[in-house]
Scaffold this active site. Sequence first.
Site, PDB file in Angstrom:
ATOM      1  N   HIS A 157       0.977  -1.315  -0.216  1.00 14.29           N
ATOM      2  CA  HIS A 157      -0.155  -0.050   0.148  1.00 14.29           C
ATOM      3  C   HIS A 157       0.823   1.477  -0.203  1.00 14.29           C
ATOM      4  CE1 HIS A 157      -4.164  -1.719   0.801  1.00 14.29           C
ATOM      5  NE2 HIS A 157      -3.251  -2.782   0.938  1.00 14.29           N
ATOM      6  N   ASP A 365       3.672   9.478  -0.641  1.00 16.61           N
ATOM      7  CA  ASP A 365       2.572   8.745  -0.175  1.00 16.61           C
ATOM      8  C   ASP A 365       2.367   7.495  -1.641  1.00 16.61           C
ATOM      9  OD1 ASP A 365       0.363   8.067   1.158  1.00 16.61           O
ATOM     10  OD2 ASP A 365      -0.421  10.274   1.118  1.00 16.61           O
TER      11      ASP A 365
END
Length: 473
Positions: A157, A365
């Site tokens: 992720h 991110d």
Amino acid sequence: MPRLVVVSNRVAVPDTSGKSAAGGLAVALKEAFQSNRGLWFGWSGKVSAHPSATPRITDRGRVQYALMDLSSIDRQEYYNGFANRALWPTMHYRIGLSEFSRADYAGYLRVNRTFANALAHMVEPDDLIWVHDYHLIPLASELRALGVRNSIGYFHHIPWPAPEVLGTLPGSLELLRTIAEYNLVGVQTDRDADNLRRGLIQEAGASPIGPDRVGLGKLRTRVKSFPIGIDVNGFQQAARRPGSNRLLTQTAAGLGSRKLIIGVDRLDYSKGIPERMESFERFLIGNPDYRGRVTYLQIAPTSRSEVPEYATISRAVNETLGRINGSLGEPGWVPIHYVSNSYPRSILAGLYRLAQVGLVTPMRDGMNLVAKEYVAAQNPDDPGVLVLSKFAGAAEQMTDALLVNPNDRFEVAEAIREALQMGLEERIRRWEGLMSALRASDVTQWAATFLKDLKRSGSGAGVGRREGQEAAQ
Ligand code: ADQ
């Protein structure tokens, strides 16, 4: 239909009424669990003095939830230690913050082995196994060592950094070798996929086989990007009929003719919150006519408070906030409002819709779902503008946002000005472009696409196993 076995560090167990937990992964898996029998395995989030070697089972319809407790030393070494003090910063390119300890690394491997031992007893021959995130990279390797031949996929992720960055972390070569035990490895972006393939080839000695496969000894692994999405329709509906709470009503009532800029993040140094506040300060200094006419609301619930670097970021945010509000605030106007609570989706959606600017400027991110939620929540007739860091995975798809380098306060300040002054026609054009990117990969499609590819990536029998290893079953 094969049974789907999901493994993640934390497990979202629905309540007794069968109502699904709200987390992103729970929404993503809902449809997959409706068509398949399912098992979801992971840490309960609890610490126990004598954790059992077998999981606690909770049945909810077609899905079983299997929860393991951890000892306090396991939590410290596996979760707070190696996963969150070494892997997390390194994967986010913050090697200066990475704290490696041999004891933590040993604890990380130990918990993965404990989980594999407990899970191996529950795995049926045709199960499709899907492992999630950086806490569990060695899980497939441990399962293979126990003779599990099933197809095993892994989704990462967070960012996968360039080999030169990952290589600074002791143990990273072993992690690369263990990741090759998965039949399919999914990452968020093409850049991450390229970084991981390069790492496998340059550092671990794998050979490229076609565009997205590598071979390491007898192991064959596909590495591909699967950009995660959100529940687009769910968010749109929530934004049209938001819930009601004090933050939402007071924010709406207090705005008057003022414009609203919103930031929503877990309190984490990767999210660039103090840097964002400084960019807003720069904007106010450069555009004094906006003083008193715009408010920036930052929502940032505390996370990982046991990890020292998170206490440091919390202090940095408070100091920056106090300094800016003290120096630029005026009677009747506080430039930055800061709240540290969590809110239900219906409230967040309502707040996103109130804001003319979504300020999403992480330093790095994996994807960043807030960027997608902000866009989905907008009023199609009068949408706000997304200012997005080019270092968020979301930037690869969301090219109609105003893309910025979060390290450059002047550039972000200029994007804030441009967003606040953008005409309706351009706002609608950009928003429509962003919405079509969101619809192209919503969260249900994301899970379905990964699972379809996993099914095609080899049965696991004889594939993805160590040379000469005998099956235990
Ligand atoms: P996170 O680092 O947690 O996720 P993000 O993708 O932004 O980052 O997801 C945060 C989620 O938490 C969003 O759904 C958001 O709405 C929610 N949230 C944030 N603040 C909240 C609040 N105050 N109240 C309630 N909810 C709040 C990791 C990776 C990301 C990747 C996701 C999914 O770091 O890069 O996008 O996983 O793969």
